[in-house]
Scaffold this motif. Structure first.
Motif, PDB file in Angstrom:
ATOM      1  N   ASP A 185     -51.123  67.134 -49.968  1.00 22.65           N
ATOM      2  CA  ASP A 185     -51.695  66.143 -49.036  1.00 22.65           C
ATOM      3  C   ASP A 185     -52.883  66.730 -48.278  1.00 22.65           C
ATOM      4  OD1 ASP A 185     -48.694  66.542 -49.047  1.00 22.65           O
ATOM      5  OD2 ASP A 185     -48.776  64.391 -48.614  1.00 22.65           O
ATOM      6  N   GLU A 186     -52.703  67.984 -47.842  1.00 19.76           N
ATOM      7  CA  GLU A 186     -53.755  68.696 -47.109  1.00 19.76           C
ATOM      8  C   GLU A 186     -54.969  68.908 -48.013  1.00 19.76           C
ATOM      9  OE1 GLU A 186     -54.806  70.997 -43.527  1.00 19.76           O
ATOM     10  OE2 GLU A 186     -53.326  69.452 -43.954  1.00 19.76           O
ATOM     11  N   LYS A 227     -55.803  67.072 -50.600  1.00 18.76           N
ATOM     12  CA  LYS A 227     -56.461  65.782 -50.836  1.00 18.76           C
ATOM     13  C   LYS A 227     -57.359  65.387 -49.658  1.00 18.76           C
ATOM     14  CE  LYS A 227     -55.524  60.965 -52.058  1.00 18.76           C
ATOM     15  NZ  LYS A 227     -54.501  59.911 -52.194  1.00 18.76           N
ATOM     16  N   ARG A 258     -42.711  62.545 -55.218  1.00 25.66           N
ATOM     17  CA  ARG A 258     -43.675  63.612 -54.939  1.00 25.66           C
ATOM     18  C   ARG A 258     -44.325  64.115 -56.233  1.00 25.66           C
ATOM     19  NH1 ARG A 258     -46.671  65.291 -50.691  1.00 25.66           N
ATOM     20  NH2 ARG A 258     -47.095  67.512 -50.782  1.00 25.66           N
TER      21      ARG A 258
END
Length: 254
Positions: A129-130, A132, A158
């Protein structure tokens, strides 16, 4: 096309080897890479040593500590690799923790990787997520594949998210333990390999952690595109030096 993607298209099971840059001796890095390619390895993961390697077992931790004592740094590794593409054509991936990359500067780090001919990065402590949100654009600007990890505990939701984000292969961690802590695969791991295989992900998978023999390589490769060996190779060069790497690789893929 990125060298990793070209390699993934080949009709064969891939053997990737991980080793710690600057180990056993500071200036062994290039010799090890060249010898691994000569001995039929398909891809190489170059470990950037870090003082607090959370996912690594004792073998890789010791090699990291020794490499740091030997004088290995991010700048030193880039200096060692500056001419690597004159002699080596297989995919090269830098595997390391995010802290040294942040200290160097993410944009500067990625730019240097592109200059040298590095094809991708594996950063176990950088969440997808980070990545992205903050770094995907930078990696893509410099043509670098970011390889994400999944474990038996990763949810299907996930895994689907990671698969969607991936533009290379997914690093499938064979168990929840640290590197180098297994001696084979049991029913639980085989079920996990099959579960992921049955998801029919768009990204090929390569299994790491616990591969140390022809048998475990074949077990892993039955369900995936291949396997990654780290601790077993580092143990081998610790005990035997770097002059006969072919004796190790020929036992994995005769």
């Amino acid at each position: 096309m990125n060298r990793i993607n070209k390699k993934l298209q080949e009709d064969k099971k891939l053997l990737s080897i991980y080793f710690t840059a600057g180990y056993p001796s500071l200036n062994d890095t290039v010799d090890i890479i060249e010898d691994l390619e000569k001995n039929g390895v398909d891809m190489i993961e170059i470990g950037l040593p870090f003082s607090d390697p959370l996912a690594d077992g004792p073998t890789i931790q010791k090699s990291s500590s020794q490499a740091l004592k030997n004088g290995m740094t991010t700048a030193k590794l880039f200096e060692q690799l500056k001419d690597i593409r004159k002699t080596v054509s297989i995919p090269l991936v830098i595997m390391g923790y995010f802290n040294p990359m942040l200290q160097y500067g993410v944009d500067a780090f990625c730019a240097r990787c592109q200059e040298i001919g590095i094809d991708g990065l594996i950063i176990p402590d950088l969440p997808a997520d980070e990545y992205k949100l903050h770094y995907k654009e930078t990696f893509e600007k410099y043509g670098l594949i970011n390889v994400f990890l999944i474990t038996p505990q990763t949810s299907n939701e996930r895994i689907a998210f990671i698969d969607n984000m991936s533009n290379g292969f997914i690093y499938m961690v064979s168990s929840a333990s640290v590197t180098g802590s297994q001696s084979g695969f049991g029913d639980e791991q085989t079920k996990y390999f099959k579960r992921i295989s049955d998801m029919h992900l768009k990204s090929p998978q390569i299994i790491g952690f616990g591969i140390n023999s022809e048998e475990t390589f074949n077990q892993a490769a039955k369900y995936t595109k291949g396997a990654i060996i780290g601790s077993a190779f580092i143990k081998y060069i610790t005990e035997n030096g770097i002059d006969n790497i072919g004796a190790f690789t020929s036992k994995i893929k005769p």
